[in-house]
Design a protein around this motif. Sequence first.
Motif, mmCIF file in Angstrom:
data_model
loop_
_atom_site.group_PDB
_atom_site.id
_atom_site.type_symbol
_atom_site.label_atom_id
_atom_site.label_comp_id
_atom_site.label_asym_id
_atom_site.label_seq_id
_atom_site.Cartn_x
_atom_site.Cartn_y
_atom_site.Cartn_z
ATOM 1 N N LYS A 44 -23.868 101.202 77.537
ATOM 2 C CA LYS A 44 -25.046 102.072 77.619
ATOM 3 C C LYS A 44 -24.757 103.451 77.032
ATOM 4 O O LYS A 44 -25.601 104.026 76.337
ATOM 5 N N HIS A 45 -23.563 103.968 77.292
ATOM 6 C CA HIS A 45 -23.210 105.290 76.770
ATOM 7 C C HIS A 45 -23.117 105.254 75.250
ATOM 8 O O HIS A 45 -23.579 106.179 74.574
ATOM 9 N N HIS A 46 -22.550 104.188 74.704
ATOM 10 C CA HIS A 46 -22.427 104.069 73.255
ATOM 11 C C HIS A 46 -23.803 103.984 72.598
ATOM 12 O O HIS A 46 -24.070 104.653 71.588
ATOM 13 N N VAL A 47 -24.679 103.163 73.166
ATOM 14 C CA VAL A 47 -26.027 103.017 72.616
ATOM 15 C C VAL A 47 -26.764 104.352 72.652
ATOM 16 O O VAL A 47 -27.436 104.743 71.694
ATOM 17 N N ALA A 48 -26.629 105.084 73.752
ATOM 18 C CA ALA A 48 -27.295 106.381 73.865
ATOM 19 C C ALA A 48 -26.757 107.379 72.844
ATOM 20 O O ALA A 48 -27.532 108.145 72.251
ATOM 21 N N LYS A 49 -25.447 107.375 72.612
ATOM 22 C CA LYS A 49 -24.849 108.275 71.630
ATOM 23 C C LYS A 49 -25.328 107.961 70.221
ATOM 24 O O LYS A 49 -25.676 108.857 69.454
ATOM 25 N N VAL A 50 -25.337 106.677 69.878
ATOM 26 C CA VAL A 50 -25.776 106.275 68.538
ATOM 27 C C VAL A 50 -27.249 106.616 68.336
ATOM 28 O O VAL A 50 -27.645 107.144 67.291
ATOM 29 N N ALA A 51 -28.073 106.338 69.333
ATOM 30 C CA ALA A 51 -29.502 106.629 69.235
ATOM 31 C C ALA A 51 -29.746 108.125 69.067
ATOM 32 O O ALA A 51 -30.582 108.546 68.262
ATOM 33 N N ALA A 52 -29.009 108.945 69.817
ATOM 34 C CA ALA A 52 -29.184 110.399 69.719
ATOM 35 C C ALA A 52 -28.766 110.912 68.346
ATOM 36 O O ALA A 52 -29.448 111.766 67.756
ATOM 37 N N THR A 53 -27.664 110.382 67.813
ATOM 38 C CA THR A 53 -27.191 110.819 66.497
ATOM 39 C C THR A 53 -28.177 110.415 65.404
ATOM 40 O O THR A 53 -28.504 111.212 64.512
ATOM 41 N N CYS A 54 -28.655 109.181 65.457
ATOM 42 C CA CYS A 54 -29.624 108.716 64.457
ATOM 43 C C CYS A 54 -30.926 109.506 64.548
ATOM 44 O O CYS A 54 -31.529 109.857 63.520
ATOM 45 N N HIS A 55 -31.373 109.788 65.763
ATOM 46 C CA HIS A 55 -32.599 110.562 65.943
ATOM 47 C C HIS A 55 -32.439 111.962 65.357
ATOM 48 O O HIS A 55 -33.371 112.498 64.710
ATOM 49 N N VAL A 102 -28.042 106.972 58.727
ATOM 50 C CA VAL A 102 -28.648 106.341 59.897
ATOM 51 C C VAL A 102 -28.266 104.863 59.991
ATOM 52 O O VAL A 102 -27.685 104.424 60.992
ATOM 53 N N ILE A 103 -28.595 104.095 58.969
ATOM 54 C CA ILE A 103 -28.339 102.660 59.009
ATOM 55 C C ILE A 103 -26.847 102.364 59.148
ATOM 56 O O ILE A 103 -26.444 101.436 59.863
ATOM 57 N N SER A 104 -26.001 103.163 58.479
ATOM 58 C CA SER A 104 -24.557 102.940 58.578
ATOM 59 C C SER A 104 -24.067 103.107 60.009
ATOM 60 O O SER A 104 -23.164 102.388 60.463
ATOM 61 N N ARG A 105 -24.655 104.040 60.751
ATOM 62 C CA ARG A 105 -24.268 104.242 62.151
ATOM 63 C C ARG A 105 -24.776 103.100 63.035
ATOM 64 O O ARG A 105 -24.126 102.722 64.001
ATOM 65 N N LEU A 106 -25.933 102.575 62.713
ATOM 66 C CA LEU A 106 -26.453 101.448 63.484
ATOM 67 C C LEU A 106 -25.619 100.192 63.247
ATOM 68 O O LEU A 106 -25.461 99.364 64.155
#
Length: 215
Positions: A158-169, A195-199
Amino acid sequence: MALRWCQSYLTDRTQIFTYKGGETSSFSVDCSVPQASVLGPHCFVSYTEDVADLLEQHAIQSHMYADDTQFHDSCRPDDIDTLRSRLSRCADDISSWCTSHRLQVNANKTEAIWLGSRSNLAKIANSDCSVQVDSFKIQQSAVVRDLGLHLDSELSMKHHVAKVAATCHYHLRCLRQIRRRVGQEVTTRLVLAMVISRLDYCNAALAGLPQATVA
């Protein structure tokens, strides 16, 4: 030809130090290679590969990537003190090995985490979960970063998903402000790069997670 090129690259080297606008005299360099050189990772791996034998002596599993060394093992909740002592002894031997090889363990960047189910983690909540590294006691972390992947103690991601989402946003908001100036084609390239590379990075670790976590 290749051997002569390597020899010329590694011999007769000098360096100077710059501080507050002043420069020291030239010093001869008779070991190591320049930072960020193409030989750096290869030479470092060759220089440190015998640390794996040291880890095996403690019956500790390990993963090594360049200058990042991780070691781990598993146990039942009631054997945590035994494992913690073994990990601490292993860390002490690694620190001694580093000293003998003119390296230094950075305790400030050393992290420890205990992974397990919620019920098993609750059983060790009142135990001393720290790991001793030299004179430093590394306390248990709730989340650690492993080559860009944020791992929490329950591996919920959950923490990883939240970090990636915040960075992409954040990057999407920045690109929104300049998209009219740079055009559609450049914006698309920037989205792919930022963005896509981080996802895509480490997305295999998200396989099998609940839809509520990755949605």
